[in-house]
Design an enzyme around this catalytic site. Sequence first.
Site, short mmCIF file in Angstrom:
data_model
loop_
_atom_site.label_atom_id
_atom_site.label_comp_id
_atom_site.label_asym_id
_atom_site.label_seq_id
_atom_site.Cartn_x
_atom_site.Cartn_y
_atom_site.Cartn_z
CG ASP A 132 -2.03 -1.03 1.23
OD1 ASP A 132 -1.90 -1.72 0.47
OD2 ASP A 132 -3.02 -0.89 2.02
CG HIS A 137 1.98 0.15 4.82
ND1 HIS A 137 1.56 -0.56 5.79
CD2 HIS A 137 0.79 0.98 4.32
CE1 HIS A 137 0.45 -0.52 5.81
NE2 HIS A 137 -0.13 0.40 5.25
ZN ZN Z 1 -2.53 3.14 2.95
#
Ligand code: ZN
Length: 253
Positions: free
Chosen positions: A56, A211
């Site tokens: 992400d 992430h």
């Molecule tokens: Zn996010």
Amino acid sequence: MAPFFRLAIATVISAAAFVSAAPVNQSKSSPVLQKRSGASVVTRCTIPSTVAITFDDGPFLYTNGLLDILKSRAVKATFFFNGNNYGRIEDFAASVKRAYQDGHQVASHAWDHRDLPSLSQSEALGEMTMLEEAFREIIGVRPTYMRPPFGSLNGPVLEMLGERNYTAVTWDMDTQDWAHPTDFDASYKLYETLFNNPEEIKQPGHIVLQHEVHQVTALQVVPMAIDLALVRGYKVVTVGECLGDPRSNWYTV
Ligand SMILES: [Zn+2]
């Protein structure tokens, strides 16, 4: 923005909001949650011995290095890109294009990482359509898979996403790298626990939240995790693949 604070707060809020605001026809045996109307919400793979690692908040500085790591191991992953978060998508267009051309799943994380249920309907729609436009510019199509920022969904947002033919993807395994972005062990031990359990490979696979905007995640945790997965016999695949959904369904015009 101050992503760590926003993430920490919003994750708590969104978990509660999702449970209360998005009733689903939930079958205990099925990891794919079907709502009566609106977008489907996927939390877990359906196919055993798969693992779908998802990234992400990019594109950002480490996207390209991450793509090198994935290529060197001949595995695929899913990228939930923003339009404007750590980096702006037009500044990293080459990385987005490469992710698509390398066969990874390119998906939407909405424009600038706002909490969709807190927005007006037109603002929430704009978060999706602005990024759709950017994707069309860069890769010629737009994704049909999205991950809501903070995992935050409610009824009206699911309705809007369903009208635009999106599947919403959350996760069932959170490395919490957003909370400890420089702590290799904290993220990696979760993979070790998972992949070192011989029973686990018979179960439907996991959708793992990472992430890519953190260097330790992208360039240290992920290669080690992938290597362990492969040694243990897992297939490291995209979300679409771990659901048995062919690539032709991942994008639309
Ligand atoms: Zn996010």
